[in-house]
Design a protein around this motif. Structure first.
Motif, PDB file in Angstrom:
ATOM      1  N   THR A 189       0.837  -1.205   0.000  1.00 44.10           N
ATOM      2  CA  THR A 189       0.000   0.000   0.000  1.00 44.10           C
ATOM      3  C   THR A 189       0.870   1.252   0.000  1.00 44.10           C
ATOM      4  OG1 THR A 189      -1.870  -1.061   1.109  1.00 44.10           O
ATOM      5  CG2 THR A 189      -1.679   1.332   1.333  1.00 44.10           C
ATOM      6  N   ILE A 190       1.875   1.291   0.865  1.00 39.63           N
ATOM      7  CA  ILE A 190       2.747   2.465   0.946  1.00 39.63           C
ATOM      8  C   ILE A 190       3.544   2.635  -0.342  1.00 39.63           C
ATOM      9  CG2 ILE A 190       4.801   3.388   2.099  1.00 39.63           C
ATOM     10  CD1 ILE A 190       3.655   2.362   4.722  1.00 39.63           C
ATOM     11  N   GLN A 193       1.186   4.117  -2.832  1.00 41.71           N
ATOM     12  CA  GLN A 193       0.860   5.498  -2.473  1.00 41.71           C
ATOM     13  C   GLN A 193       2.029   6.426  -2.789  1.00 41.71           C
ATOM     14  OE1 GLN A 193      -0.202   5.076   1.662  1.00 41.71           O
ATOM     15  NE2 GLN A 193      -2.390   4.885   1.237  1.00 41.71           N
ATOM     16  N   GLU A 194       3.252   5.975  -2.529  1.00 42.59           N
ATOM     17  CA  GLU A 194       4.402   6.829  -2.822  1.00 42.59           C
ATOM     18  C   GLU A 194       4.541   7.053  -4.326  1.00 42.59           C
ATOM     19  OE1 GLU A 194       9.182   7.468  -2.092  1.00 42.59           O
ATOM     20  OE2 GLU A 194       8.310   5.530  -1.565  1.00 42.59           O
ATOM     21  N   MET A 301       5.788  10.081   2.723  1.00 50.71           N
ATOM     22  CA  MET A 301       4.918   8.978   2.316  1.00 50.71           C
ATOM     23  C   MET A 301       5.199   7.700   3.103  1.00 50.71           C
ATOM     24  SD  MET A 301       2.895  10.472   0.321  1.00 50.71           S
ATOM     25  CE  MET A 301       1.907   9.017  -0.047  1.00 50.71           C
ATOM     26  N   ASN A 303       6.399   7.349   6.005  1.00 56.84           N
ATOM     27  CA  ASN A 303       6.046   7.516   7.418  1.00 56.84           C
ATOM     28  C   ASN A 303       4.594   7.919   7.609  1.00 56.84           C
ATOM     29  OD1 ASN A 303       8.647   6.931   8.617  1.00 56.84           O
ATOM     30  ND2 ASN A 303       9.342   8.851   7.704  1.00 56.84           N
ATOM     31  N   SER A 304       3.812   7.782   6.530  1.00 55.09           N
ATOM     32  CA  SER A 304       2.358   8.022   6.573  1.00 55.09           C
ATOM     33  C   SER A 304       2.001   9.420   7.065  1.00 55.09           C
ATOM     34  CB  SER A 304       1.677   6.957   7.449  1.00 55.09           C
ATOM     35  OG  SER A 304       1.886   5.660   6.933  1.00 55.09           O
ATOM     36  N   ARG A 305       2.794  10.409   6.657  1.00 53.40           N
ATOM     37  CA  ARG A 305       2.468  11.783   6.992  1.00 53.40           C
ATOM     38  C   ARG A 305       1.470  12.383   6.011  1.00 53.40           C
ATOM     39  NH1 ARG A 305       6.059  14.198  10.513  1.00 53.40           N
ATOM     40  NH2 ARG A 305       4.602  15.942  10.412  1.00 53.40           N
ATOM     41  N   GLY A 306       1.230  11.706   4.903  1.00 50.19           N
ATOM     42  CA  GLY A 306       0.198  12.118   3.972  1.00 50.19           C
ATOM     43  C   GLY A 306       0.699  12.874   2.759  1.00 50.19           C
ATOM     44  N   GLY A 347      -5.244   7.340   1.545  1.00 52.57           N
ATOM     45  CA  GLY A 347      -4.812   7.671   2.900  1.00 52.57           C
ATOM     46  C   GLY A 347      -5.301   9.051   3.317  1.00 52.57           C
TER      47      GLY A 347
END
Length: 352
Positions: A189-190, A193-194, A301, A303-306, A347
Protein backbone atom coordinates in the motif's frame (compact mmCIF):
# COMPACT_ATOMS: atom_id res chain seq x y z
CA UNK A 1 -26.23 -55.99 -34.27
CA UNK A 2 -27.19 -52.30 -34.00
CA UNK A 3 -30.93 -53.17 -34.13
CA UNK A 4 -30.58 -55.79 -31.40
CA UNK A 5 -28.86 -53.37 -29.00
CA UNK A 6 -31.82 -51.01 -28.76
CA UNK A 7 -34.26 -53.47 -27.07
CA UNK A 8 -31.47 -54.70 -24.82
CA UNK A 9 -30.63 -51.18 -23.73
CA UNK A 10 -34.27 -50.48 -23.03
CA UNK A 11 -34.55 -53.64 -20.91
CA UNK A 12 -31.39 -52.83 -18.92
CA UNK A 13 -32.53 -49.28 -18.37
CA UNK A 14 -35.89 -50.49 -17.06
CA UNK A 15 -34.03 -52.79 -14.66
CA UNK A 16 -31.96 -49.84 -13.44
CA UNK A 17 -28.78 -51.42 -14.69
CA UNK A 18 -27.96 -48.90 -17.39
CA UNK A 19 -28.15 -45.15 -17.09
CA UNK A 20 -28.54 -43.38 -20.38
CA UNK A 21 -27.24 -39.84 -20.84
CA UNK A 22 -29.20 -38.18 -23.56
CA UNK A 23 -27.27 -35.96 -25.92
CA UNK A 24 -27.69 -32.23 -25.17
CA UNK A 25 -27.08 -29.08 -27.05
CA UNK A 26 -23.42 -28.23 -27.45
CA UNK A 27 -22.11 -26.65 -24.24
CA UNK A 28 -20.63 -23.15 -24.24
CA UNK A 29 -16.91 -22.83 -24.81
CA UNK A 30 -14.64 -22.31 -21.83
CA UNK A 31 -13.99 -18.68 -21.03
CA UNK A 32 -10.59 -17.32 -21.97
CA UNK A 33 -8.57 -15.14 -19.60
CA UNK A 34 -10.70 -12.21 -18.50
CA UNK A 35 -10.23 -8.91 -20.34
CA UNK A 36 -8.34 -6.23 -18.40
CA UNK A 37 -8.76 -2.52 -19.20
CA UNK A 38 -5.07 -1.85 -18.52
CA UNK A 39 -3.62 -4.76 -20.51
CA UNK A 40 -2.30 -4.45 -24.07
CA UNK A 41 -3.60 -7.00 -26.60
CA UNK A 42 -2.24 -7.77 -30.06
CA UNK A 43 -4.29 -9.00 -32.99
CA UNK A 44 -5.52 -12.55 -32.46
CA UNK A 45 -5.62 -12.32 -28.66
CA UNK A 46 -8.71 -13.94 -27.11
CA UNK A 47 -10.29 -12.74 -23.88
CA UNK A 48 -13.56 -13.22 -22.02
CA UNK A 49 -15.88 -10.40 -20.97
CA UNK A 50 -19.46 -10.41 -19.70
CA UNK A 51 -19.88 -14.15 -20.32
CA UNK A 52 -18.57 -14.14 -23.90
CA UNK A 53 -15.23 -14.73 -25.59
CA UNK A 54 -13.81 -12.02 -27.84
CA UNK A 55 -10.97 -12.00 -30.35
CA UNK A 56 -8.85 -8.89 -31.01
CA UNK A 57 -8.70 -7.89 -34.70
CA UNK A 58 -5.72 -5.63 -34.13
CA UNK A 59 -3.69 -3.99 -31.34
CA UNK A 60 -5.89 -2.62 -28.55
CA UNK A 61 -5.79 -1.28 -25.03
CA UNK A 62 -8.60 -0.05 -22.81
CA UNK A 63 -11.28 -0.69 -25.45
CA UNK A 64 -14.09 -2.68 -23.89
CA UNK A 65 -15.23 -5.85 -25.75
CA UNK A 66 -18.76 -5.37 -26.95
CA UNK A 67 -18.43 -1.63 -27.35
CA UNK A 68 -15.41 -1.35 -29.67
CA UNK A 69 -15.04 -2.54 -33.27
CA UNK A 70 -11.62 -4.02 -32.52
CA UNK A 71 -13.22 -7.00 -30.75
CA UNK A 72 -14.92 -9.84 -32.65
CA UNK A 73 -17.59 -11.75 -30.73
CA UNK A 74 -16.70 -15.45 -30.40
CA UNK A 75 -19.89 -16.47 -28.63
CA UNK A 76 -20.95 -17.34 -25.08
CA UNK A 77 -18.56 -19.01 -22.68
CA UNK A 78 -18.61 -20.54 -19.22
CA UNK A 79 -16.05 -21.53 -16.64
CA UNK A 80 -12.40 -21.04 -17.47
CA UNK A 81 -11.21 -17.47 -17.17
CA UNK A 82 -14.70 -16.24 -16.39
CA UNK A 83 -15.59 -12.66 -15.67
CA UNK A 84 -12.96 -10.33 -14.32
CA UNK A 85 -12.61 -10.76 -10.55
CA UNK A 86 -14.13 -8.20 -8.20
CA UNK A 87 -11.86 -6.00 -6.11
CA UNK A 88 -13.00 -2.61 -7.31
CA UNK A 89 -13.67 0.50 -5.20
CA UNK A 90 -17.12 1.79 -4.38
CA UNK A 91 -18.38 4.53 -6.69
CA UNK A 92 -18.15 8.00 -5.15
CA UNK A 93 -19.93 11.05 -6.50
CA UNK A 94 -17.55 13.86 -7.40
CA UNK A 95 -14.53 11.57 -7.91
CA UNK A 96 -12.77 11.80 -11.27
CA UNK A 97 -12.96 8.54 -13.25
CA UNK A 98 -10.69 7.88 -16.21
CA UNK A 99 -11.74 5.70 -19.14
CA UNK A 100 -11.53 2.06 -18.04
CA UNK A 101 -12.20 2.77 -14.35
CA UNK A 102 -14.37 0.08 -12.75
CA UNK A 103 -16.53 0.76 -9.70
CA UNK A 104 -19.03 -1.02 -7.48
CA UNK A 105 -22.31 0.90 -7.29
CA UNK A 106 -24.65 1.06 -4.29
CA UNK A 107 -26.92 -1.55 -5.88
CA UNK A 108 -24.05 -4.08 -5.73
CA UNK A 109 -23.49 -4.07 -9.49
CA UNK A 110 -20.28 -3.03 -11.23
CA UNK A 111 -19.83 -0.43 -13.97
CA UNK A 112 -16.96 0.53 -16.26
CA UNK A 113 -16.30 4.10 -17.42
CA UNK A 114 -16.40 4.28 -21.20
CA UNK A 115 -15.86 8.05 -21.13
CA UNK A 116 -13.98 9.98 -18.45
CA UNK A 117 -16.27 11.83 -16.06
CA UNK A 118 -16.25 13.71 -12.75
CA UNK A 119 -18.23 11.10 -10.83
CA UNK A 120 -21.52 10.92 -12.69
CA UNK A 121 -24.05 8.36 -11.45
CA UNK A 122 -23.54 5.06 -13.37
CA UNK A 123 -27.24 4.17 -13.41
CA UNK A 124 -28.20 7.58 -14.79
CA UNK A 125 -25.32 8.61 -17.05
CA UNK A 126 -25.33 5.70 -19.48
CA UNK A 127 -23.14 7.50 -22.03
CA UNK A 128 -20.32 7.53 -19.47
CA UNK A 129 -20.82 4.07 -17.94
CA UNK A 130 -21.46 0.51 -19.09
CA UNK A 131 -22.47 -2.44 -16.89
CA UNK A 132 -19.55 -4.68 -16.00
CA UNK A 133 -19.65 -8.34 -14.93
CA UNK A 134 -17.17 -9.73 -12.43
CA UNK A 135 -16.98 -12.27 -9.64
CA UNK A 136 -14.85 -13.40 -6.73
CA UNK A 137 -11.57 -12.04 -5.44
CA UNK A 138 -8.64 -10.16 -6.95
CA UNK A 139 -8.66 -9.86 -10.70
CA UNK A 140 -5.95 -10.18 -13.33
CA UNK A 141 -3.09 -7.72 -13.32
CA UNK A 142 -0.46 -6.63 -15.77
CA UNK A 143 2.74 -8.66 -15.75
CA UNK A 144 5.21 -7.05 -13.32
CA UNK A 145 7.88 -4.85 -14.84
CA UNK A 146 11.39 -6.36 -14.53
CA UNK A 147 12.40 -3.23 -12.58
CA UNK A 148 9.92 -4.14 -9.86
CA UNK A 149 8.20 -0.75 -10.15
CA UNK A 150 4.67 -0.86 -8.72
CA UNK A 151 3.28 1.09 -11.69
CA UNK A 152 2.98 -0.95 -14.88
CA UNK A 153 3.56 0.58 -18.29
CA UNK A 154 -0.14 0.28 -19.07
CA UNK A 155 -1.03 2.12 -15.86
CA UNK A 156 1.59 4.77 -16.63
CA UNK A 157 0.04 5.28 -20.06
CA UNK A 158 -3.41 5.52 -18.49
CA UNK A 159 -2.17 8.18 -16.08
CA UNK A 160 -0.56 10.25 -18.82
CA UNK A 161 -2.57 9.75 -22.03
CA UNK A 162 -1.26 12.99 -23.60
CA UNK A 163 2.34 12.84 -22.39
CA UNK A 164 5.26 14.09 -24.43
CA UNK A 165 7.10 11.20 -26.08
CA UNK A 166 10.26 12.37 -24.30
CA UNK A 167 8.91 11.09 -20.98
CA UNK A 168 9.29 7.39 -21.60
CA UNK A 169 8.34 4.65 -19.18
CA UNK A 170 11.66 2.96 -19.89
CA UNK A 171 13.45 6.18 -18.93
CA UNK A 172 11.59 6.18 -15.63
CA UNK A 173 12.33 2.55 -14.79
CA UNK A 174 15.99 3.01 -15.80
CA UNK A 175 16.23 5.90 -13.33
CA UNK A 176 15.02 3.78 -10.40
CA UNK A 177 18.47 2.29 -9.85
CA UNK A 178 19.72 5.67 -8.61
CA UNK A 179 17.56 5.40 -5.47
CA UNK A 180 16.49 1.77 -4.82
CA UNK A 181 14.33 2.74 -1.82
CA UNK A 182 12.00 4.82 -4.01
CA UNK A 183 8.53 3.20 -4.11
CA UNK A 184 10.04 0.03 -2.64
CA UNK A 185 9.84 0.86 1.06
CA UNK A 186 7.16 -0.46 3.40
CA UNK A 187 3.97 -2.32 2.57
CA UNK A 188 2.51 -2.70 -0.90
CA UNK A 189 0.00 0.00 0.00
CA UNK A 190 2.75 2.46 0.95
CA UNK A 191 4.76 1.63 -2.18
CA UNK A 192 1.79 2.37 -4.40
CA UNK A 193 0.86 5.50 -2.47
CA UNK A 194 4.40 6.83 -2.82
CA UNK A 195 4.50 6.13 -6.56
CA UNK A 196 1.10 7.79 -7.00
CA UNK A 197 2.20 10.80 -4.92
CA UNK A 198 5.39 11.25 -6.92
CA UNK A 199 3.61 10.96 -10.26
CA UNK A 200 0.78 13.26 -9.14
CA UNK A 201 3.25 16.03 -8.29
CA UNK A 202 5.09 15.39 -11.53
CA UNK A 203 1.79 15.59 -13.37
CA UNK A 204 1.13 19.02 -11.87
CA UNK A 205 4.61 20.36 -12.54
CA UNK A 206 4.60 19.38 -16.23
CA UNK A 207 0.96 19.70 -17.24
CA UNK A 208 0.52 15.94 -17.49
CA UNK A 209 4.11 15.17 -18.59
CA UNK A 210 3.66 17.51 -21.55
CA UNK A 211 6.26 20.20 -20.80
CA UNK A 212 9.95 19.34 -20.72
CA UNK A 213 11.18 22.85 -19.94
CA UNK A 214 9.71 25.80 -18.08
CA UNK A 215 7.31 27.70 -20.29
CA UNK A 216 7.90 31.20 -18.89
CA UNK A 217 11.17 32.12 -20.58
CA UNK A 218 11.22 35.48 -18.79
CA UNK A 219 12.16 33.61 -15.62
CA UNK A 220 15.25 31.97 -17.11
CA UNK A 221 17.85 34.61 -16.06
CA UNK A 222 16.56 34.59 -12.47
CA UNK A 223 17.82 31.11 -11.62
CA UNK A 224 21.51 32.00 -11.35
CA UNK A 225 22.71 32.55 -7.80
CA UNK A 226 26.14 34.13 -8.30
CA UNK A 227 26.82 34.05 -4.57
CA UNK A 228 27.67 30.39 -4.99
CA UNK A 229 31.45 29.81 -5.24
CA UNK A 230 31.05 27.89 -8.50
CA UNK A 231 28.83 30.54 -10.08
CA UNK A 232 26.90 29.78 -13.27
CA UNK A 233 29.43 28.26 -15.72
CA UNK A 234 26.75 27.30 -18.23
CA UNK A 235 25.48 30.89 -18.47
CA UNK A 236 23.20 33.29 -16.64
CA UNK A 237 20.00 31.91 -18.16
CA UNK A 238 20.91 28.20 -18.31
CA UNK A 239 19.35 26.89 -15.09
CA UNK A 240 15.65 27.16 -15.84
CA UNK A 241 13.14 24.48 -14.90
CA UNK A 242 13.55 21.14 -16.66
CA UNK A 243 12.25 17.62 -16.37
CA UNK A 244 9.45 15.96 -14.41
CA UNK A 245 9.98 18.02 -11.26
CA UNK A 246 11.14 21.15 -13.17
CA UNK A 247 14.61 21.25 -11.60
CA UNK A 248 15.83 24.87 -11.44
CA UNK A 249 18.60 27.08 -9.96
CA UNK A 250 22.32 26.53 -10.37
CA UNK A 251 22.74 25.19 -6.83
CA UNK A 252 20.12 22.50 -7.44
CA UNK A 253 21.79 21.45 -10.70
CA UNK A 254 25.11 21.32 -8.82
CA UNK A 255 23.71 19.22 -5.96
CA UNK A 256 21.79 16.86 -8.25
CA UNK A 257 24.77 16.42 -10.55
CA UNK A 258 27.11 15.65 -7.65
CA UNK A 259 24.67 13.10 -6.21
CA UNK A 260 24.04 11.39 -9.54
CA UNK A 261 27.58 11.61 -10.91
CA UNK A 262 26.47 13.83 -13.81
CA UNK A 263 27.94 17.16 -15.06
CA UNK A 264 24.69 19.06 -14.63
CA UNK A 265 26.27 22.32 -13.49
CA UNK A 266 28.22 22.67 -16.72
CA UNK A 267 25.70 20.88 -18.92
CA UNK A 268 22.17 21.41 -17.52
CA UNK A 269 20.74 20.63 -20.96
CA UNK A 270 21.23 16.92 -20.24
CA UNK A 271 18.01 17.07 -18.23
CA UNK A 272 15.99 17.97 -21.32
CA UNK A 273 17.90 15.66 -23.67
CA UNK A 274 18.00 12.33 -21.79
CA UNK A 275 14.79 10.88 -20.36
CA UNK A 276 16.60 8.76 -17.78
CA UNK A 277 18.59 11.78 -16.55
CA UNK A 278 15.39 13.81 -16.33
CA UNK A 279 13.68 11.16 -14.23
CA UNK A 280 16.77 10.76 -12.04
CA UNK A 281 16.75 14.45 -11.14
CA UNK A 282 13.09 14.21 -10.14
CA UNK A 283 13.71 11.15 -7.98
CA UNK A 284 16.81 12.83 -6.50
CA UNK A 285 14.70 15.74 -5.31
CA UNK A 286 11.97 13.43 -4.03
CA UNK A 287 14.38 11.26 -2.04
CA UNK A 288 16.84 13.84 -0.68
CA UNK A 289 15.39 17.35 -0.55
CA UNK A 290 13.14 18.90 2.09
CA UNK A 291 12.54 21.99 -0.02
CA UNK A 292 10.35 24.46 1.88
CA UNK A 293 9.01 21.59 4.01
CA UNK A 294 10.41 19.77 7.04
CA UNK A 295 11.01 16.36 5.43
CA UNK A 296 11.64 14.77 2.07
CA UNK A 297 8.59 13.74 0.06
CA UNK A 298 9.81 10.13 0.35
CA UNK A 299 9.84 10.30 4.13
CA UNK A 300 6.42 11.94 4.14
CA UNK A 301 4.92 8.98 2.32
CA UNK A 302 6.75 6.08 3.96
CA UNK A 303 6.05 7.52 7.42
CA UNK A 304 2.36 8.02 6.57
CA UNK A 305 2.47 11.78 6.99
CA UNK A 306 0.20 12.12 3.97
CA UNK A 307 0.24 13.47 0.44
CA UNK A 308 -0.14 17.04 1.72
CA UNK A 309 3.36 16.94 3.17
CA UNK A 310 4.81 16.15 -0.26
CA UNK A 311 3.20 19.32 -1.60
CA UNK A 312 4.77 21.29 1.24
CA UNK A 313 8.20 19.85 0.41
CA UNK A 314 7.92 20.77 -3.27
CA UNK A 315 6.16 24.12 -3.34
CA UNK A 316 4.74 24.64 0.10
CA UNK A 317 5.80 28.24 0.58
CA UNK A 318 3.73 29.24 -2.45
CA UNK A 319 0.78 26.87 -2.20
CA UNK A 320 0.24 25.63 1.37
CA UNK A 321 -1.48 27.36 4.29
CA UNK A 322 -3.90 29.05 1.91
CA UNK A 323 -1.21 30.32 -0.46
CA UNK A 324 -2.85 28.82 -3.55
CA UNK A 325 -5.61 26.32 -2.70
CA UNK A 326 -6.46 25.79 -6.36
CA UNK A 327 -2.97 24.50 -7.10
CA UNK A 328 -3.07 22.26 -4.04
CA UNK A 329 -6.42 20.81 -5.12
CA UNK A 330 -5.05 20.16 -8.60
CA UNK A 331 -2.30 18.01 -7.09
CA UNK A 332 -4.78 16.22 -4.81
CA UNK A 333 -7.10 15.43 -7.73
CA UNK A 334 -4.26 13.83 -9.65
CA UNK A 335 -3.16 11.84 -6.60
CA UNK A 336 -6.66 10.49 -6.02
CA UNK A 337 -6.96 9.54 -9.69
CA UNK A 338 -3.60 7.76 -9.69
CA UNK A 339 -4.28 5.84 -6.48
CA UNK A 340 -7.52 4.69 -8.02
CA UNK A 341 -5.67 3.42 -11.09
CA UNK A 342 -3.27 1.55 -8.80
CA UNK A 343 -6.15 0.15 -6.73
CA UNK A 344 -5.03 1.61 -3.41
CA UNK A 345 -6.63 3.97 -0.87
CA UNK A 346 -5.15 7.50 -0.90
CA UNK A 347 -4.81 7.67 2.90
CA UNK A 348 -5.33 10.79 5.01
CA UNK A 349 -3.77 14.27 5.27
CA UNK A 350 -4.13 15.00 1.57
CA UNK A 351 -3.91 18.78 1.82
CA UNK A 352 -1.39 21.21 3.29
Amino acid sequence: MRKLLAPLAALLMAMGVLAVVLPSAASAAACATAWSSSAVYNGGAVVSHNGRNWSAKWWTQNESPGSAAVWADQGTCSGGGGGTQCNYPNWAAGTFYAVGSIVRYTDGNHYIAVHENPGYDPVISHWYWDPYTCSGGPGPTDPPDPSGFVVSQAQFNQMFPSRNSFYTYSGLTAALSAYPAFAKTGSDTIKKQEAAAFLANVNHETGGLVHIVEQNTANYPHYCDRNQPYGCPAGQAAYYGRGPIQLSWNFNYKAAGDALGLPLLTNPWLVQQDASVAWKTAIWYWMTQNGPGTMTPHNAMVNSRGFGETIRSINGSLECNGGNPGQVQSRINAYQRFTQILGVAPGGNLSC
